[in-house]
Design an enzyme around this catalytic site. Structure first.
Site, PDB file in Angstrom:
ATOM      1  N   HIS A  80      43.916  50.059  24.572  1.00 44.28           N
ATOM      2  CA  HIS A  80      42.976  50.179  25.141  1.00 44.28           C
ATOM      3  C   HIS A  80      41.867  50.287  25.495  1.00 44.28           C
ATOM      4  CE1 HIS A  80      39.188  47.606  28.056  1.00 44.28           C
ATOM      5  NE2 HIS A  80      39.394  47.828  27.102  1.00 44.28           N
ATOM      6  N   GLU A 107      44.838  51.097  29.421  1.00 42.43           N
ATOM      7  CA  GLU A 107      46.038  49.951  28.834  1.00 42.43           C
ATOM      8  C   GLU A 107      46.165  49.588  28.046  1.00 42.43           C
ATOM      9  OE1 GLU A 107      43.437  46.637  32.154  1.00 42.43           O
ATOM     10  OE2 GLU A 107      42.151  47.024  29.940  1.00 42.43           O
ATOM     11  N   ASN A 110      38.578  45.401  33.115  1.00 37.53           N
ATOM     12  CA  ASN A 110      36.875  44.669  32.870  1.00 37.53           C
ATOM     13  C   ASN A 110      38.350  43.172  33.724  1.00 37.53           C
ATOM     14  OD1 ASN A 110      36.626  46.189  31.304  1.00 37.53           O
ATOM     15  ND2 ASN A 110      36.984  45.308  29.266  1.00 37.53           N
TER      16      ASN A 110
END
Length: 641
Positions: A435, A447, A485
């Site tokens: 990510h 990530e 997030n």
């Protein structure tokens, strides 16, 4: 070589021409560092060379991965009084002054990283050569640790390349690659590895005068022009750090302007910095960064030499452009040729910041692939299409049979479950989340999302790949929002609820800029995309209604930067624009509270291994004020408040 003397960290050899070759190779260290014992040995070596002068001295590294990464950061943490601070300064200052005054020519032959104290050593030599492989990284980044170059770099670099370029490097911590270092005059030559030793011998015996700044650059090192340069630099520092969160910059300017960069003129300056919370926290962040880098060093990781990216949107195009820039063959696929063309146009703007050779090599490695031929030969396939689970799974079923044996399939999803996405795969153990954050070229964290049943080799290969492309890999467990997030969503939603209460968006952002964030939460939401912020918020808000202002913007099609307008109109707007209005008391603490609480929740659910990694992820993934040491460290340091 005719004679040789070996020390623990150095080897001194004299060749048939009586040129001394001094090689540094610190045992038990992956990179050379100028720790106390290394400096003590170097002091003895310089003493012996003063007693029996060779024809010339060439200093080089015995490690393949670089020259010297700097001083030993751990030793900075032991300074508890002015005397210790003075000793730390004097050790390098006096030794490098002796090297500069040696009666025979000296040369540093550097490859890979030459940073901090390593560059200060090189600056004390008469000549410098950079080897063009691996890519040199040259600079004085001490400011990133909350300190300044105290072993002569603050004095010598402005004299060598002019104060404007030198101060820009030292005040920002920016590094130069080999070609830019050559262009700036920081190194005399940039040479290929095969001719490095011959080039070093030729230059060190050439009798050429020592390079110095010339013309206007030389004049600006002298009064009264020096004060004008310092004043301009102070103005720039205060624009970038208006709230004075990083005191090392102004301390550095003061020492250069008033004392020509001599730290012994004010030894308390370094001691004050070393004993400050800011420096302690920045050193903590440095260690966190090193820990993330270590995740990329896995013995059983497979090499990734070809990446195939599917989806040429903002994220896919950004990932492909970055991979190509970092030396990896990259094929980029999309169903729309126009999107691929747009991705290539964006890549050119990223490459424009590089020298023309690097930019051309990156363009050569970035290959449009409308038909997806690269799937069959790629070591890693990264899917970066829209956040639609059915579309992603349909794509996986089409491409998995085409992938070569042992290749890894990864998704760049920011919100979907890795476990659910891989349920349609024949080889789910070869599937992983990688990510990236937007913009890919600027955000350092990636990530690496793992779940039960994913092969360890798959995770290790993914983390090694992330490290190979110059990013910081953070292993996280599969969960909504992962780490970054998940903590950003409640923070941004809280900011939007403040808008619903009537607080001006720019006032909200200014409160967090004052706190130390690189941009405010509203500007961040616009940058991330309001549709993505809404999706993340729904997953993490435990059934709460989304803020009215967010719903209204999405209904109007105002999605943030990507649509030109969100909470702000983005034409000619800067991300750190500030308001002159009064900031309500306690607003920053109110905004930061849900971010810290969500970080604690993610840690409690073992999304990351420990509190330090949680802090690292939030700092490098969100820009959370580094001088605080991270959200959890910040809370502990403030008595749990």
């Amino acid at each position: 070589m005719t004679t040789e003397k070996t020390y623990q960290n150095w080897t001194l050899q004299n060749d048939a021409q009586n040129i001394a070759w001094l090689t540094i190779d610190c045992p038990d260290r992956s990179m050379n560092a100028l720790a106390s014992d290394v400096m003590e040995e170097l002091t003895d070596i310089i003493g012996s060379l003063e007693s029996a002068p060779p024809k010339a001295l060439i200093i080089r590294s015995g490690k393949r991965n670089g020259f010297i990464a700097g001083a030993d950061v751990k030793e900075f943490q032991n300074v508890d009084n002015v005397d210790n601070g003075r000793k730390l300064i004097e050790r390098g200052w006096h030794l490098f002054n002796r090297i500069e005054k040696l009666p025979f020519p000296t040369l540093t032959l550097m490859h890979g990283p030459c940073l901090g104290g390593g560059l200060e050593l090189a600056l004390a030599c008469r000549y410098r050569i950079a080897v063009d492989s691996p890519k040199p990284v040259i600079g004085l980044p001490e400011v990133k640790l909350g300190i300044f170059p105290a072993w002569g770099g603050l004095m010598r670099l402005p004299r060598l390349i002019g104060p404007q370029t030198a101060l820009n490097m030292m005040l920002t911590g920016r590094t130069l690659d080999g070609r830019k270092a050559r262009s700036a005059g920081l190194v005399d030559l940039l040479v290929a590895p095969r001719v490095a030793q011959k080039s070093a011998v030729d230059l060190v015996t050439s009798g050429k005068p020592t390079r110095q700044a010339r013309g206007l650059a030389r004049l600006l090192n002298r009064a009264p022009f020096k004060s004008l340069v310092a004043a301009q630099a102070r103005k720039s520092v205060k624009q970038k750090d208006p709230y004075g969160h990083y005191p090392a910059t102004l301390t550095m300017l003061e020492l250069w302007e008033k004392h020509d960069g001599d730290p012994l003129a004010d030894p308390q300056a370094l001691t004050r910095l070393l004993q400050s919370d800011v420096t302690r926290n920045l050193i903590r962040v440095f260690h966190l960064q090193e820990r993330l880098k270590a995740f990329g060093k896995k013995d059983n990781a497979k090499a990734v030499n070809h990446v195939h990216v599917i989806g040429a949107g903002v994220m896919g195009g950004g990932i492909a452009a970055w991979c190509a820039l970092q030396g990896i063959k990259t094929t980029l696929q999309d169903t729309d040729a126009q999107r691929i063309a747009g991705a290539f146009k964006n890549a050119v703007s990223i490459y424009a910041r590089k020298d023309r050779y690097t930019a051309q090599a990156a363009r050569d490695r970035l290959i449009p692939d409308l038909e997806g031929h690269g799937i069959a030969t790629a070591d890693l396939v990264i899917e970066a299409i829209s956040e639609n689970p059915q579309a992603k799974q349909s794509l996986y079923q089409q491409i998995e049979p085409k992938m070569k044996e042992g290749a890894i399939l990864a998704t760049n999803t920011s919100s979907l479950s890795i476990g659910e996405l891989r349920s349609v795969l024949v080889r789910p153990e070869r599937f992983v989340g990688i990510h990236f954050f937007n913009p890919v070229s600027r955000m350092p964290l990636v990530e690496v999302v793992h779940a039960d049943g994913i092969a360890q080799e798959t995770v290790d290969t993914a983390t090694a790949f992330v490290s190979k492309i110059g990013k910081l890999p953070l292993p996280v467990q599969d969960t909504p929002g992962f780490l970054v997030n998940a903590v950003l969503a409640p923070y941004m939603l809280q900011a939007m609820r403040c808008i619903d209460e009537g607080i001006d968006p720019e006032v909200i952002d200014t409160a967090m800029l004052e706190f130390g964030m690189p941009m405010g939460p509203i500007a961040l939401a616009d940058t991330v995309g309001l549709d993505i912020a809404m999706a993340a918020g729904k997953q993490l808000s435990e059934g709460q209604e989304p803020p009215r202002c967010l719903q209204d913007k999405i209904t109007q099609g105002k999605l943030g930067v990507k649509s030109g307008e969100g909470f702000y109109v983005w034409k000619d707007r800067k991300h750190d624009q500030r308001s002159s209005k009064t900031i309500p008391q306690g607003l920053a603490q109110r905004l930061i509270k849900p971010l810290i609480e969500q970080t604690e929740k993610q840690l409690a659910h073992n999304i990351v291994q420990d509190a330090d990694l949680a802090d690292a992820g939030v700092i490098f993934g969100t820009g959370f004020a580094p001088f605080t040491g991270g959200p959890l460290h910040y809370k502990r340091s403030n008595g749990g408040q």
